[in-house]
Design a protein around this motif. Structure first.
Motif, mmCIF file in Angstrom:
data_model
loop_
_atom_site.group_PDB
_atom_site.id
_atom_site.type_symbol
_atom_site.label_atom_id
_atom_site.label_comp_id
_atom_site.label_asym_id
_atom_site.label_seq_id
_atom_site.Cartn_x
_atom_site.Cartn_y
_atom_site.Cartn_z
ATOM 1 N N SER A 93 12.644 -17.269 -9.306
ATOM 2 C CA SER A 93 11.680 -17.902 -9.888
ATOM 3 C C SER A 93 10.613 -17.116 -9.498
ATOM 4 N N ARG A 94 9.283 -16.939 -10.343
ATOM 5 C CA ARG A 94 8.177 -17.227 -10.135
ATOM 6 C C ARG A 94 6.955 -16.811 -8.746
ATOM 7 N N ARG A 95 7.067 -18.140 -8.253
ATOM 8 C CA ARG A 95 7.269 -17.917 -6.706
ATOM 9 C C ARG A 95 7.483 -17.004 -5.541
ATOM 10 N N MET A 96 9.518 -16.881 -6.008
ATOM 11 C CA MET A 96 10.166 -16.056 -4.888
ATOM 12 C C MET A 96 9.926 -15.081 -5.597
ATOM 13 N N LYS A 97 9.586 -14.347 -6.763
ATOM 14 C CA LYS A 97 9.331 -13.481 -6.614
ATOM 15 C C LYS A 97 8.278 -11.926 -5.828
ATOM 16 N N ARG A 98 7.187 -13.087 -6.431
ATOM 17 C CA ARG A 98 6.332 -12.683 -4.854
ATOM 18 C C ARG A 98 6.510 -12.564 -3.577
ATOM 19 N N TYR A 99 7.427 -13.418 -3.424
ATOM 20 C CA TYR A 99 7.447 -13.470 -1.687
ATOM 21 C C TYR A 99 8.968 -12.214 -1.157
ATOM 22 N N VAL A 100 9.275 -11.729 -3.077
ATOM 23 C CA VAL A 100 10.484 -11.445 -2.965
ATOM 24 C C VAL A 100 9.603 -9.516 -2.712
ATOM 25 N N SER A 101 8.147 -9.596 -3.773
ATOM 26 C CA SER A 101 7.563 -7.983 -3.825
ATOM 27 C C SER A 101 6.544 -7.874 -2.578
ATOM 28 N N TYR A 102 6.270 -9.141 -1.390
ATOM 29 C CA TYR A 102 5.860 -8.568 -0.284
ATOM 30 C C TYR A 102 6.474 -7.563 0.385
ATOM 31 N N THR A 103 7.911 -8.704 0.602
ATOM 32 C CA THR A 103 9.117 -8.045 2.202
ATOM 33 C C THR A 103 9.297 -6.211 0.978
ATOM 34 N N PHE A 104 9.539 -6.233 0.336
ATOM 35 C CA PHE A 104 9.538 -4.870 -0.510
ATOM 36 C C PHE A 104 8.643 -3.706 -0.169
ATOM 37 N N ILE A 105 7.729 -4.722 0.006
ATOM 38 C CA ILE A 105 5.913 -4.048 0.373
ATOM 39 C C ILE A 105 6.149 -3.378 1.888
ATOM 40 N N GLY A 106 7.025 -4.663 2.182
ATOM 41 C CA GLY A 106 7.033 -3.857 3.883
ATOM 42 C C GLY A 106 7.775 -3.268 3.739
ATOM 43 N N ILE A 107 8.903 -3.381 3.575
ATOM 44 C CA ILE A 107 10.323 -2.261 3.716
ATOM 45 C C ILE A 107 9.275 -1.129 3.319
ATOM 46 N N TYR A 108 8.577 -1.324 2.613
ATOM 47 C CA TYR A 108 7.718 0.614 2.092
ATOM 48 C C TYR A 108 7.249 0.872 3.470
ATOM 49 N N LEU A 109 6.457 0.086 3.732
ATOM 50 C CA LEU A 109 5.783 0.676 4.384
ATOM 51 C C LEU A 109 6.292 1.254 5.817
ATOM 52 N N ALA A 110 7.221 0.642 6.446
ATOM 53 C CA ALA A 110 7.472 0.553 7.994
ATOM 54 C C ALA A 110 8.768 1.971 7.375
ATOM 55 N N VAL A 112 8.058 4.372 4.828
ATOM 56 C CA VAL A 112 7.319 5.532 4.974
ATOM 57 C C VAL A 112 6.473 6.012 6.791
ATOM 58 N N VAL A 113 6.189 4.799 6.766
ATOM 59 C CA VAL A 113 5.708 5.110 8.328
ATOM 60 C C VAL A 113 6.472 5.496 9.207
ATOM 61 N N TYR A 114 7.610 4.820 9.528
ATOM 62 C CA TYR A 114 8.575 5.790 10.561
ATOM 63 C C TYR A 114 8.650 7.248 9.875
ATOM 64 N N GLY A 115 9.207 7.371 8.742
ATOM 65 C CA GLY A 115 9.672 8.392 8.159
ATOM 66 C C GLY A 115 7.854 9.405 8.400
ATOM 67 N N THR A 116 7.080 9.382 8.682
ATOM 68 C CA THR A 116 6.354 10.467 8.290
ATOM 69 C C THR A 116 6.054 10.791 9.839
ATOM 70 N N ILE A 117 6.463 9.417 11.217
ATOM 71 C CA ILE A 117 5.828 9.648 12.055
ATOM 72 C C ILE A 117 7.173 10.801 12.801
ATOM 73 N N LEU A 118 8.426 10.321 12.253
ATOM 74 C CA LEU A 118 9.513 11.691 12.240
ATOM 75 C C LEU A 118 8.775 12.450 12.296
ATOM 76 N N ALA A 119 9.295 12.829 11.232
ATOM 77 C CA ALA A 119 8.555 13.805 10.359
ATOM 78 C C ALA A 119 7.318 14.776 11.454
ATOM 79 N N LEU A 120 6.501 14.572 11.583
ATOM 80 C CA LEU A 120 5.571 14.953 12.682
ATOM 81 C C LEU A 120 5.898 15.404 14.286
ATOM 82 N N ILE A 121 6.675 14.298 14.841
ATOM 83 C CA ILE A 121 7.013 14.187 16.469
ATOM 84 C C ILE A 121 7.621 15.622 16.318
ATOM 85 N N VAL A 122 9.093 15.835 14.790
ATOM 86 C CA VAL A 122 9.863 17.239 14.949
ATOM 87 C C VAL A 122 8.831 18.433 14.629
ATOM 88 N N ALA A 123 8.045 18.310 14.079
ATOM 89 C CA ALA A 123 7.153 19.400 13.570
ATOM 90 C C ALA A 123 6.220 19.409 15.054
#
Lengths: 128, 135
Positions: A93-110, A112-123
């Motif tokens: 549903s349209r309402r559920m799409k909003r929650y899905v979108s927020y969920t994926f934004i959260g997964i994305y941020l988590a 890329v932040v983790y990947g960035t920190i990992l790369a910076l620590i190794v470097a």
């Protein structure tokens, strides 16, 4: 040509077209990034058991570090946006799409932040 | 605008649906496989923080696996990645209005080119595997 363009864009609103453009353009970047990555990691990097040295050597170079960070940000965006599109097509549903979108934004941020920190620590470990 | 439901199982019902549907289904399926592998890849790379000995042990196990079965899976993954990339290029060209009249031919040409590049890549990657495995 003009008719073909109208057929392609005719049923989309502007926001959908922007989202499609981001997905398509990130995909085109990934063709280039993936080609470089496959060459560096699997051909130029030597055998798999020499990968540690190859990775830390690359990440200690600021240009390669920037390359891999942008690679992670773009491939994660492209991947999660693609999966989000699949979930949307499952008839949510349209309402559920909003929650899905927020969920994926959260997964994305988590991710890329983790990947960035990992790369910076190794470097930083290597250059220390 | 009509909403359409598309279950994952329906991706694999190819009967009488043509090449376009096959390309669409496989693009989505290959995308899901790549996303799964992407997060697996991130998990393996996390072992960089545990030092060279641990990372090398993990990568050696992930590169070869029992009876070298992971190498077979890596080859399948390579097929999926090259397919997805070539079809993605075709989709973008079609969306720009290029090659729409010959989209089937474009599909075959791009996929054939991608598979040729993949074989070239696999040849050189295999040399690297042989040099490290003691095979």
């Amino acid at each position: 040509m003009e008719d073909a363009r109208k057929r392609s864009y005719g049923t989309r609103d502007r926001f959908t077209t922007v989202k499609w453009f981001l997905q398509a353009s990130s995909g085109m970047f990934l063709v280039f990034f993936m080609a470089v990555h496959l060459y560096v990691a699997h051909i130029n990097g030597g055998s798999p058991i020499e990968l540690f040295d190859s990775i830390v050597r690359n990440l200690s170079n600021p240009w390669w570090l920037a390359f891999f960070l942008v690679f992670v940000w773009i491939i994660t965006y492209h991947a999660l946006n693609g999966v989000k599109g699949i979930v949307y097509d499952m008839g949510v549903s349209r309402r559920m799409k909003r929650y899905v979108s927020y969920t994926f934004i959260g997964i994305y941020l988590a991710t890329v932040v983790y990947g960035t920190i990992l790369a910076l620590i190794v470097a930083s470990t290597v250059s220390a | 605008m009509t909403e359409h439901k598309a279950s994952i199982i329906s991706w694999f019902r190819f009967d009488r649906k043509g090449l376009g549907f096959f390309a669409y289904s496989m693009h989505r399926f290959s995308g899901v496989v790549i996303v799964f592998y992407l997060y697996l890849h991130y998990a393996v790379l996390s072992n960089l923080l545990r030092g060279q000995a641990t990372f090398d042990a993990v990568v050696r196990a992930a590169a070869y696996g029992p009876y070298g079965i992971f190498i077979v899976m890596d080859v399948l993954l390579t097929v999926v990645i090259f397919y997805h990339g070539a079809n993605g290029v075709r989709l973008m060209l079609n969306e720009m209005g290029l090659g729409l009249a010959h989209h089937k031919a474009l599909f075959f040409v791009l996929e054939a080119g991608a598979m040729a590049l993949m074989l070239l890549f696999l040849y050189y990657a295999w040399q690297a595997v042989l040099s490290g495995s003691g095979l």
